[in-house]
Write a protein that holds these residues in place. Structure first.
Motif, mmCIF file in Angstrom:
data_model
loop_
_atom_site.group_PDB
_atom_site.id
_atom_site.type_symbol
_atom_site.label_atom_id
_atom_site.label_comp_id
_atom_site.label_asym_id
_atom_site.label_seq_id
_atom_site.Cartn_x
_atom_site.Cartn_y
_atom_site.Cartn_z
ATOM 1 N N LEU A 1 1.276 10.238 10.272
ATOM 2 C CA LEU A 1 -0.233 9.749 10.480
ATOM 3 C C LEU A 1 -0.655 9.491 9.162
ATOM 4 C CD1 LEU A 1 -1.554 12.107 13.168
ATOM 5 C CD2 LEU A 1 -0.572 9.562 13.535
ATOM 6 N N PRO A 2 0.022 8.861 8.412
ATOM 7 C CA PRO A 2 -0.305 8.612 6.758
ATOM 8 C C PRO A 2 -1.764 7.870 6.681
ATOM 9 C CG PRO A 2 1.358 7.303 7.130
ATOM 10 C CD PRO A 2 1.183 7.956 8.315
ATOM 11 N N ALA A 3 -1.941 7.022 7.753
ATOM 12 C CA ALA A 3 -3.294 6.341 7.702
ATOM 13 C C ALA A 3 -4.298 7.267 7.474
ATOM 14 C CB ALA A 3 -3.137 5.367 8.986
ATOM 15 N N LEU A 4 -4.468 8.152 8.209
ATOM 16 C CA LEU A 4 -5.933 8.944 8.419
ATOM 17 C C LEU A 4 -5.925 9.577 7.018
ATOM 18 C CD1 LEU A 4 -5.141 10.858 11.697
ATOM 19 C CD2 LEU A 4 -6.589 9.016 11.289
ATOM 20 N N PHE A 5 -4.887 9.922 6.324
ATOM 21 C CA PHE A 5 -4.973 10.680 5.191
ATOM 22 C C PHE A 5 -5.388 9.618 4.061
ATOM 23 C CE2 PHE A 5 -2.935 13.626 7.821
ATOM 24 C CZ PHE A 5 -3.312 14.712 7.505
ATOM 25 N N LEU A 6 -4.852 8.510 4.187
ATOM 26 C CA LEU A 6 -5.040 7.598 3.158
ATOM 27 C C LEU A 6 -6.358 7.073 3.216
ATOM 28 C CD1 LEU A 6 -2.803 6.346 1.214
ATOM 29 C CD2 LEU A 6 -2.648 4.493 2.451
ATOM 30 N N ASP A 7 -7.065 7.025 4.191
ATOM 31 C CA ASP A 7 -8.462 6.637 4.550
ATOM 32 C C ASP A 7 -9.355 7.575 3.807
ATOM 33 O OD1 ASP A 7 -8.156 4.219 5.704
ATOM 34 O OD2 ASP A 7 -8.476 5.067 7.497
ATOM 35 N N LEU A 8 -8.667 8.866 3.601
ATOM 36 C CA LEU A 8 -9.653 9.747 3.074
ATOM 37 C C LEU A 8 -9.979 9.487 1.342
ATOM 38 C CD1 LEU A 8 -8.705 13.200 4.233
ATOM 39 C CD2 LEU A 8 -10.837 12.146 4.407
ATOM 40 N N PRO B 1 -0.706 -1.611 3.352
ATOM 41 C CA PRO B 1 -1.647 -1.295 2.186
ATOM 42 C C PRO B 1 -2.028 -2.683 1.575
ATOM 43 C CG PRO B 1 0.986 -0.805 1.875
ATOM 44 C CD PRO B 1 0.750 -1.167 3.206
ATOM 45 N N ILE B 2 -1.403 -3.846 1.741
ATOM 46 C CA ILE B 2 -1.719 -4.899 1.174
ATOM 47 C C ILE B 2 -1.837 -6.019 2.418
ATOM 48 C CG2 ILE B 2 -1.504 -6.978 -0.337
ATOM 49 C CD1 ILE B 2 -1.987 -4.229 -1.911
ATOM 50 N N ALA B 3 -0.699 -6.517 2.958
ATOM 51 C CA ALA B 3 -0.781 -7.566 3.943
ATOM 52 C C ALA B 3 0.535 -7.139 4.735
ATOM 53 C CB ALA B 3 -0.427 -8.837 3.164
ATOM 54 N N GLU B 4 0.357 -7.389 6.053
ATOM 55 C CA GLU B 4 1.359 -7.054 7.037
ATOM 56 C C GLU B 4 2.733 -7.784 6.637
ATOM 57 O OE1 GLU B 4 0.708 -7.435 11.145
ATOM 58 O OE2 GLU B 4 2.812 -6.977 11.487
ATOM 59 N N ALA B 5 2.515 -9.030 6.251
ATOM 60 C CA ALA B 5 3.720 -9.800 5.894
ATOM 61 C C ALA B 5 4.675 -9.105 4.765
ATOM 62 C CB ALA B 5 3.481 -11.385 5.455
ATOM 63 N N ARG B 6 3.715 -8.618 4.002
ATOM 64 C CA ARG B 6 4.451 -8.120 2.730
ATOM 65 C C ARG B 6 5.018 -6.693 2.878
ATOM 66 N NH1 ARG B 6 3.373 -9.599 -2.409
ATOM 67 N NH2 ARG B 6 4.718 -7.802 -3.857
ATOM 68 N N SER B 7 4.474 -5.703 3.362
ATOM 69 C CA SER B 7 5.174 -4.525 3.826
ATOM 70 C C SER B 7 4.305 -3.620 4.813
ATOM 71 C CB SER B 7 5.241 -3.597 2.323
ATOM 72 O OG SER B 7 3.931 -3.600 2.018
ATOM 73 N N SER B 8 4.885 -2.965 5.484
ATOM 74 C CA SER B 8 4.309 -2.018 6.417
ATOM 75 C C SER B 8 5.213 -0.985 6.758
ATOM 76 C CB SER B 8 3.710 -2.806 7.725
ATOM 77 O OG SER B 8 5.116 -3.370 8.452
ATOM 78 N N TYR B 9 4.515 0.288 7.279
ATOM 79 C CA TYR B 9 5.332 1.373 7.675
ATOM 80 C C TYR B 9 4.620 2.129 8.770
ATOM 81 C CZ TYR B 9 7.154 5.980 7.435
ATOM 82 O OH TYR B 9 7.939 7.285 7.586
ATOM 83 N N ASN B 10 5.459 2.587 9.651
ATOM 84 C CA ASN B 10 4.897 3.269 10.646
ATOM 85 C C ASN B 10 5.724 4.680 11.088
ATOM 86 O OD1 ASN B 10 4.108 4.541 13.211
ATOM 87 N ND2 ASN B 10 3.151 2.577 13.909
ATOM 88 N N GLY B 11 5.225 5.647 10.407
ATOM 89 C CA GLY B 11 5.818 6.999 10.622
ATOM 90 C C GLY B 11 6.073 7.262 11.931
ATOM 91 N N LEU B 12 4.892 7.112 12.807
ATOM 92 C CA LEU B 12 4.785 7.679 14.134
ATOM 93 C C LEU B 12 5.982 6.947 14.879
ATOM 94 C CD1 LEU B 12 3.313 9.390 16.261
ATOM 95 C CD2 LEU B 12 2.021 7.355 16.643
ATOM 96 N N LEU B 13 6.134 5.718 14.852
ATOM 97 C CA LEU B 13 7.013 4.997 15.672
ATOM 98 C C LEU B 13 8.595 5.454 15.352
ATOM 99 C CD1 LEU B 13 6.283 2.924 17.638
ATOM 100 C CD2 LEU B 13 6.728 1.135 16.247
#
Lengths: 221, 318, 674, 489
Positions: free
Chosen positions: C492-499, C525-537
């Protein structure tokens, strides 16, 4: 008494002391050294007495008396006996040769004149000239202390240095506590002499006897 | 409804790579044998091997730990997930955004990490030698791979494989020096990573120069089957990856109709076949090198990758 | 809010009194242990909550600063809790909290517990106070206090001469670092003595002076963090302390050093020049590469971990360097990304490095050994520790879906944004640093395969390893908690990154888009077409693909298993000594990098035919930084001390000559001056 | 004649008391036999002195021809009497042990106590003197007294240390006297001859008119003369040996007080020069000597084998730092210098107390023979650790604050000098910590006898130092600031 004469006489006496300081530097025989020192103290006592008279400061006569009795007579005699009793060598070992020492001493005199000269003349000339001589005597005394390996001659150096101080102090017109200071110094010197007798100081103060070695102590290497 | 269709396509992709992987290896072996003048086994021999291994009882060393038993599954799973994230015949799969090219490299890294650990688990000198050498090769191959990723990603402005493939399909990309450098580097890395000649010999045992096989020496039965299957998948993955990045034509875009998918599938199969034949040709024409030559060989890949990236950085400003 | 923090810190300081009282209170010695560590836990918990509350913006701004009438008399001691310090406070106190839990178990194995207890909680307090300080004097006071208390903690096992040496090198380096920072603050404060951070922020410095401040900050904070080439003390000192302290030093104190750097360079100094980023990047890359190479060569488990800390610090500095480079060009969003990446790695490293040090401590308790080559097979005797340590190894090796991968991924994403930078030098350096990072990432995996494989796998290489036993529940709980956190941040990196958003907002003027609102908690981090990552999935995928085939095989094929002798190609060697050792594992890479970087010398003593003695093989490795930077300085001081020492043994006459010389010199000066 | 208020009279009485009490007790203690009573009387006299000095905050005498109490010297007086008091308390228990092991005989004990009081008298006199000649006499008396005390064990080493001290001290005294005469010569034309021309307060008011050449020349002599007493390199040679060979309480008093008194004299003359615009700035000279002392002493710390000698070198280092700070001048640096001086006195005497205990329980002063103190004598060991950590300038202890101020305020003005100073500090730090680790940690070696003497003085000092590092009371700060302003640039 003309102001000129007073000036000349004190000038003469102070100059005499510088000259005798050079003689001390030059001398390499123990007993002659002590004799010259006695003369040095005598001239000092004359000079102090002359100042007492010129300045009309009777307490300076006390200082003159101390100089005469203690420094010109008691101390040289005592040192003479010590040298005889402890069997100290009669020749004095110098660190650098006499020639260079004298040259260096001349440099010191020049230096003292150079630093005193810019003093504004409004403080009277007597004090100014006296001061240059006194400073020379002090520096020559120190020079003597560091160019002799022998404790007795180092003491002589210290005492001539101290004579320079007394000369300066008496030259400063109206300076209080001069007598006290000269007494204090006499005590100091007495301590040193007693120290030599009691502890037969060797090691660190080079040697009383040139054969003794430096035995480093406390923290040995 | 569309979601379900997307899910089906994604599932089909996962199944497809699993089904095709042994076949690719079989073809490579067959072509190699023919090139050497042997008759060679049938291309479906790898399937038979796998089935045979799966049915057999697994023998474990006395002191093998749970890690030893779990590793084959983990390795298989990591590679499988990675392989199914590479667009084979279609881009824009539903889960493709969950991991990008960097993550795929890292997934392969995970597989290797566990495999190397398993090699050390029983505590034999062969296992140690295998793990140690495998990690050395990986230490040099992985940065090279990442440099290739950088080059491609900078060119396409994305690390998403779908986007990359889509961008590189555009005619204006044209032929690029960077792409050529990256391709060469990628081939070198692929050969090293799949334990092919000249870095390693997949067909050897009992040879001190072996790397990968030394690591899995203690495995048997179903465990070995999983590891073999993982190796097959990995080869497929690299061929697909090269195809997807450097030969992106014929990929079906997201949401295309079944007919388009069928066509794209055929194109993909052709690419695989070509890749397999080329690999076999390459392997038969070169001798295996000593282990300590490998770093130099991989260093070339790293340099090529870095050069490609540098060229990109410079050309961007012009 | 700050009062709660203050109270917690005070509690921590007071708990230091438990040290001298150890064993003197009625009741058992274990009770003092429990009071101290329990109090430490409470204090850390409060402080962490305060940090979290401040970070989430739940508190009024004016509740976040305080001025006390202590410290510098006319200035007072200023404390402030801004997002940056709040974030680091969370990192520090999370580490502290778990270290206290660990200490409850580990502490009972200490020979002289008073030496730990007396300084452990003050050390925690010191770490927190550095973060809160808002003027130069308080900052340095707390900074040096932190060094002082950790120095004493390094000296816990003071009978070992190696530890004393380590502690000595440490304290001297710490002091040099403090002086560097002191000089930096002196410059920023100016002759008027504006020591408050607010005043420094407000005043602008001459660019030349700013450069000096930057270099001093790199030297001061960087030496504490372990930047190559100032790192040589770190692998000595960190392992020498008790393991929970090692964890704090490596996992937390290096972070406080990074905080110091960020505070000075990104906050107090103002707009960076373009080449600052270059310098920091280069140093970061160098640190990462050297750190991991040295780590790979180590045979001592804790020292290996310490060198790996050096590597991770390098990684963080690469992130900071990128942030500086972007910031200099006014590219605030990339700067925010790079800074977030660096700071997230700060959190991640504190988690897995603590976990690994705890694991090393567990091994130390169980076997009394730190040397890898005397361990082996611990996975059978310490199953729980083994699995938790494995999580740590996987996390630090940046394997998805654990936390190490996320921050590394973000740093790579930031690097991929760098073609937008206009400066030529940066365009060449950034990809090169990227390559170095990639290389070191791969080498980290090798390092930890080695560490885990040699220590936990294989067969026991010594009697101690054979007799190992699992550690107690406190230690287990601490490690479990950290492993869980590693997984949580990875998944769940998103939660921590929001901090981190308020932190980057304050420092760069921009922040990443809110991440936790995205579907499936994907990281974009920037745009979906650029890069995305989902650890949970990814986690679900891997779990699915692991479990399903396993179930299918077990159901439809066979699950029969037989235990047999080791196969080993038909020639099984029964002696455990035939296993690979840590040295032999690292040998191929030592061949590749060795001569260049370590001055590695391999010596083979091969008996002639007919001789009966055993062949010997030895390797000598040296830390280059030690040879190039530390040893010459030490030799120079030694030489000067030796030369000057003659002045202690002169005769009185010579001393008088010195006086005379000084007098004549001064008179000459006077004569000439007039 | 100015109207005398009751406060003035009280002030007069206080100053007279702090001179008369030690003088009287000196005579008394020289006569009284027995150890217990005399030691207690010694403490009592020192306490009375301290209590009286504290009263100086309430009331001060109007400056007379001989005596003067102003903002500057009152801090010195209080510090001196306080440390003298705590040291006498330490000495009471320390000397008992020396008697037991026979290093001292009862006769020498009497002498020791008498000399202790004479020393107190001399230091107080030097501080309250309004007359440069009187101050000179007092400092000479203090020197002679300490010479006698250093030699009191009558071992070969002690006598030699005393002799060295004596000779170098005498030359220093001579130089200082020459400087004093020169100052009088400079003052006389302006103020008129007699005692007035030697009084601080009058000279300071008239200093702008003095002949600058004479003042410069005087300052050179005074800096070298009193600098010898301060222990500035290269005039320091007497200091390490005198500290190492004398009784430990005397080492504490030497380091903690006598050096300060000599520095006080230098500061007074510096103020005279600062008040005269044409005279050379005394700052650079002091800065140079301070730096030389700091760096030199830092290097000398490395090769020390005797623990007391090592801390003596550390005193040289710190006197160098203080001189440097005062030489830099300005509000911040002067403040820091004063603070540093106070902290150094307290810390260094505490360290010497610790060292005294150590050498008694271990029976040696050799650093190599003392190990693992925190294990064999935890309280003493940790006390020493705290003391050395404090003297090395680590927080949260007082010296950290003064070093912080000195270094940071200097760096903005003269970066090169600050770097040199920092180099000296770091080198010294390295040496101190190296030796501390050897002494306090490691497997214990040497005697394990319990400490019999009192820890109270040591920990009282350390507590004060620790408190000052974090919190300085407001009045103290204001008063330091006043003095810092007095000292000028």
């Amino acid at each position: 008494m003309a102001r000129g004469l007073a000036f000349d006489i004190s000038h003469l006496l102070a100059g005499g002391m510088v000259l005798l300081s050079f003689a001390l530097l030059y001398q390499d025989r123990m007993f002659s050294l002590l004799r010259i020192y006695a003369l040095h103290a005598l001239v000092l006592s004359l000079s102090v007495a002359w100042q007492a008279w010129v300045q009309g400061a009777p307490h300076l006569y006390v200082t003159a008396t101390i100089a005469l009795a203690f420094k010109a007579i008691v101390i040289p005699v005592a040192l003479h006996r010590i040298v005889v009793r402890l069997g100290i060598h009669r020749t004095i070992e110098t660190v650098v040769g006499v020639g260079p020492t004298i040259l260096f001493g001349l440099g010191l005199v020049g230096l003292s004149v150079a630093v005193i000269l810019p003093v504004t003349a409004e403080s009277d000339a007597l004090a100014r000239e006296d001061l240059a001589f006194a400073l020379s005597v002090v520096l020559l005394g120190l020079l003597m202390m560091i160019t002799r390996r022998n404790a007795v001659s180092q003491i002589v150096g210290f005492m001539s240095l101290e004579n320079g101080l007394v000369l300066a102090a008496t030259g400063a017109k109206g300076m209080p506590l001069v007598v006290e200071i000269s007494v204090a110094f006499s005590i100091l010197i007495a301590f040193i002499v007693i120290g030599i007798v009691l502890f037969r100081i060797r090691e660190r103060f080079d040697t009383v006897d040139i054969h003794a070695l430096d035995s480093f102590r406390g923290e040995r290497r | 409804m569309a979601v379900i269709f997307d899910l089906v396509v994604q599932g089909a992709q996962m199944a497809l790579v699993l089904v095709l992987a042994p076949l690719l290896t079989g073809i490579v072996r067959l072509v190699k044998a023919r090139l050497m003048g042997r008759r060679g086994p049938s291309p479906i021999q790898p399937y038979r091997d796998l089935m045979r291994l799966l049915r057999k009882e697994a023998v474990l060393a006395e002191n093998a730990s749970w890690l030893f038993r779990v590793t084959p599954y983990v390795v298989f799973a990591s590679i499988w997930v990675a392989a199914s994230l590479v667009p084979t015949f279609a881009t824009g799969l539903i889960f493709s955004w969950s991991a990008d090219l960097i993550a795929i490299v890292a997934l392969l890294g995970s597989a290797r990490f566990f495999l190397a650990l398993a090699g050390m688990d029983v505590g034999t000198s062969f296992g140690g030698i295998g793990s140690s050498r495998e990690m050395m090769i990986a230490s040099l191959a992985e940065p090279a791979m990442l440099m290739i990723v950088f080059a491609v990603a900078l060119l396409a402005g994305s690390t998403q494989l779908s986007t990359v493939a889509a961008v590189l399909q555009q005619p204006e990309v044209g032929l690029r020096v960077t792409l050529a450098l990256a391709l060469v580097a990628m081939v070198i890395v692929a050969i090293a990573e799949n334990a092919r000649i000249p870095v390693d010999n997949p067909a050897t045992h009992l040879e001190l120069t072996m790397v990968h096989e030394a690591m899995v020496l203690e495995y048997s039965g179903r465990h070995l089957a999983m590891i073999e299957a993982g190796a097959f998948l990995k080869l497929l993955l690299y061929v697909s990856l090269i195809a997807c990045v450097f030969l992106p034509f014929g990929l079906a875009p997201s949401g295309a109709g079944p007919a388009a998918y069928a066509l794209a599938l055929l194109v993909y199969l052709a690419k695989l076949l070509g890749g397999g034949v080329l690999l076999a040709l390459f392997e038969t024409s070169i001798a295996k090198m000593r282990v300590f030559r490998v770093p130099e060989y991989l260093g070339v890949a790293l340099m090529l990758g870095l050069l490609g990236v540098m060229l990109l950085f410079v050309s961007r400003s012009l | 809010m700050l009062t709660a923090a203050g109270a917690a810190i005070l509690l921590l300081l007071l708990l230091g009194l438990c040290g001298p009282l150890h064993g003197r209170l009625p009741g058992s010695a274990a009770r003092t242990d429990r009071i101290a560590y329990g109090g430490g836990m409470a204090g850390c918990f409060v402080l962490m909550s305060v940090g979290l509350a401040a970070l989430s913006g739940a508190v009024e701004d004016d509740a976040l600063s305080a001025a006390l009438p202590i410290g510098l008399p006319w200035l007072g001691a200023h404390f402030r809790l801004d997002p940056l310090s709040a974030f680091f406070m969370v990192v520090v106190d999370l580490g502290g909290l778990i270290a206290c839990i660990y200490g409850l178990g580990y502490g009972t194995h200490e020979r002289e517990p008073g030496r730990v207890l007396g300084f452990f909680t003050p050390y925690l307090a010191g770490l927190n106070l550095v973060l809160l300080a808002d003027d130069a004097f308080s900052f340095l006071l707390c900074w040096e206090f932190m060094s002082l208390s950790s120095w004493l903690l390094v000296l816990v096992s003071h009978r070992d001469p190696e530890n004393r040496h380590a502690a000595y090198v440490y304290i001297v380096m710490a002091s040099i670092g403090t002086f560097c920072l002191l000089l930096a603050f002196g410059l920023m404060a100016g002759p008027g003595g504006g020591y408050g951070f607010a005043a420094m922020r407000a005043s602008a410095l001459d660019p030349g002076l700013e450069t000096v401040v930057l270099l001093l900050a790199i030297a001061g904070a960087g030496s504490k963090a372990g930047l190559v080439p100032l790192h040589a003390w770190l692998p000595l000192a960190h392992p020498a302390a008790p393991s929970h302290v090692s964890a704090l030093m490596s996992g937390v104190m290096t972070k406080v050093a990074i905080y110091g750097f960020v505070r000075i360079v990104l906050d107090l100094l103002g707009t960076p020049a373009w080449w600052w980023g270059l310098v920091v990047l280069l140093l970061g890359g160098l640190t990462a590469a050297m750190g991991v190479l040295y780590a790979l060569m180590q045979q001592d488990l804790k020292r290996l971990l310490a060198y790996s800390t050096v590597e991770n610090v390098g990684l963080v500095f690469v992130g900071l360097g990128l942030a500086l480079a972007f910031q200099a060009q006014g590219m605030v969003v990339p700067a925010a990304l790079a800074l977030s990446a660096g700071l997230l790695h700060v959190l991640n490293h504190s988690l897995f490095k603590s976990l690994l040090f705890f694991g090393a401590g567990a091994v130390l308790v169980a076997t009394g050994e730190r040397q890898l080559d005397r361990l082996g097979g611990l996975i059978h005797r310490m199953p729980r520790t083994a699995i938790l340590f494995l999580v740590g190894c996987a996390a630090i090796s940046a394997l998805p879906p654990l936390n190490g991968f996320v921050s590394e991924w973000l740093i790579f994403q930031a690097i991929l944004l760098s073609p937008q930078l206009p400066d030529w030098a940066l365009r060449f350096v950034v990809p090169a640093v990227g390559a170095v990072l990639a290389l070191s990432a791969a080498l980290v995996a090798t390092t930890f395969v080695k560490a885990y494989g040699i220590a936990f796998l294989g067969r026991p290489r010594s009697r101690e390893a054979e007799a190992a036993h699992e550690v107690d529940r406190w230690q287990g709980a601490a490690m479990t908690g950290l492993a869980a956190l590693c997984l949580a941040v990875g998944v769940l990196p998103a939660l921590f990154l929001d901090l981190l958003a308020p932190v980057t907002q304050a420092l760069t003027g921009a922040s990443l888009d809110r991440q936790s609102g995205l579907p499936w908690l994907t990281l974009i981090p920037i745009a979906e077409a650029r890069s995305s990552y989902n650890g949970l999935l990814l986690l679900l995928f891997i779990a699915f693909s692991t479990v399903v085939p396993a179930l299918v095989i077990h159901r439809f094929a066979t699950r029969a298993t037989r235990r047999g002798a080791i196969w080993d190609c038909g020639f099984p060697q029964t002696d455990p000594a035939t296993q690979y050792t840590s040295g032999s594992f690292a040998q191929p890479l030592r061949r590749v990098f060795g001569t260049l970087i370590f001055h590695a010398r391999e010596r083979v003593d091969m008996p002639l035919p007919g001789e009966v003695r055993a062949a010997r093989f030895s390797v000598e490795l040296r830390d280059l930084a030690w040879d190039v930077f530390y040893a010459p300085v030490a030799r120079a001081v030694e030489f000067a001390a030796g030369r000057l020492n003659h002045l202690q043994f002169l005769t009185v006459r010579r001393y008088l000559s010195l006086v005379f010389g000084a007098l004549v010199l001064l008179l000459l000066v006077l004569a000439i001056w007039q | 004649m100015i109207e005398l208020t009751p406060l003035d009279i009280l002030g007069e009485a206080i100053v007279v008391t702090i001179l008369v009490v030690p003088a009287f007790f000196a005579g008394l203690l020289a006569l009284l036999p027995g150890y217990r009573l005399t030691a207690r009387l010694n403490v009592a006299a020192a306490f009375v002195n301290f209590a009286m000095a504290m009263l100086l905050f309430v009331a001060r005498p109007t400056p007379g021809l001989y005596l003067l109490v102003d903002d500057l010297n009152v801090s010195f007086i209080v510090l001196t009497t306080f440390v003298a008091f705590t040291t006498s308390a330490f000495s009471a228990s320390y000397i008992a042990h020396e008697l037991e092991i026979g290093r001292l005989t009862p006769t020498y004990l009497r002498f020791y106590h008498a000399m202790y009081q004479v020393l107190m008298f001399a230091m107080n006199l030097a501080l309250v003197a309004n007359n440069i000649g009187l101050m000179w006499v007092a400092i000479e008396l203090a020197t002679l007294t300490t010479v006698l005390m250093v030699g009191i064990y009558r071992t070969h080493e002690a006598l030699e240390a005393a002799w060295k001290y004596f000779i170098l001290g005498s030359v220093g005294i001579a130089l200082a006297l020459f400087g004093t005469i020169l100052v009088y010569l400079a003052a006389r034309p302006i103020i008129g001859q007699g005692l007035d021309a030697m009084a601080w307060d009058r000279m300071l008011r008239a200093a702008h008119g003095f002949d600058p050449v004479l003042l410069n020349l005087a300052f050179v002599f005074l800096l070298l003369g009193y600098g010898t007493k301060v222990g500035l390199a290269p005039l320091h040679a007497w200091l390490p040996d005198a500290h190492a060979e004398g009784p430990t309480p005397i080492s504490a008093v030497l380091s903690g007080l006598l050096l300060n008194v000599a520095l006080y004299a230098v500061l007074r003359f510096k103020m005279l020069l600062a008040a005269n615009v044409d005279a050379l700035a005394p700052g650079p000279l002091m800065v140079a000597m301070g730096l030389v002392s700091t760096v030199f002493a830092a290097f000398m710390l490395y090769r020390r084998r005797d623990i007391k000698r090592m801390f003596a070198y550390s005193s040289i280092e710190h006197m160098g730092i203080i001189t440097f700070a005062f030489g830099m001048g300005g509000a911040l640096a002067n403040f820091a210098g004063l603070l540093h001086m106070t902290m150094h006195s307290l810390t260094k005497s505490a360290i010497f107390f610790a060292v005294g205990h150590i050498s008694q329980v271990k029976g040696t002063q050799k650093i190599a023979d003392i190990r693992g103190l925190t294990e064999s004598h935890p309280v003493l060991g940790w006390g020493l650790v705290l003391g050395v950590v404090a003297i090395a300038g680590m927080p949260p202890l007082g010296i950290f604050m003064s070093e912080f101020l000195i270094v940071s305020s200097t760096f903005a003005r003269a970066p090169g000098l600050a770097l040199l100073l920092v180099a000296g500090l770091v080198i010294g730090f390295g040496a101190l910590l190296l030796r501390l680790q050897g002494v306090a940690f490691g497997p214990p070696a040497g005697g394990r006898a319990p400490v019999e003497a009192s820890y109270v003085p040591m920990f009282a000092h350390l507590a004060l130092v620790a408190m000052a590092g974090i919190y300085l009371p407001e009045p103290l700060v204001r008063w330091f600031q006043n003095v810092a302003a007095l000292l000028g640039g």
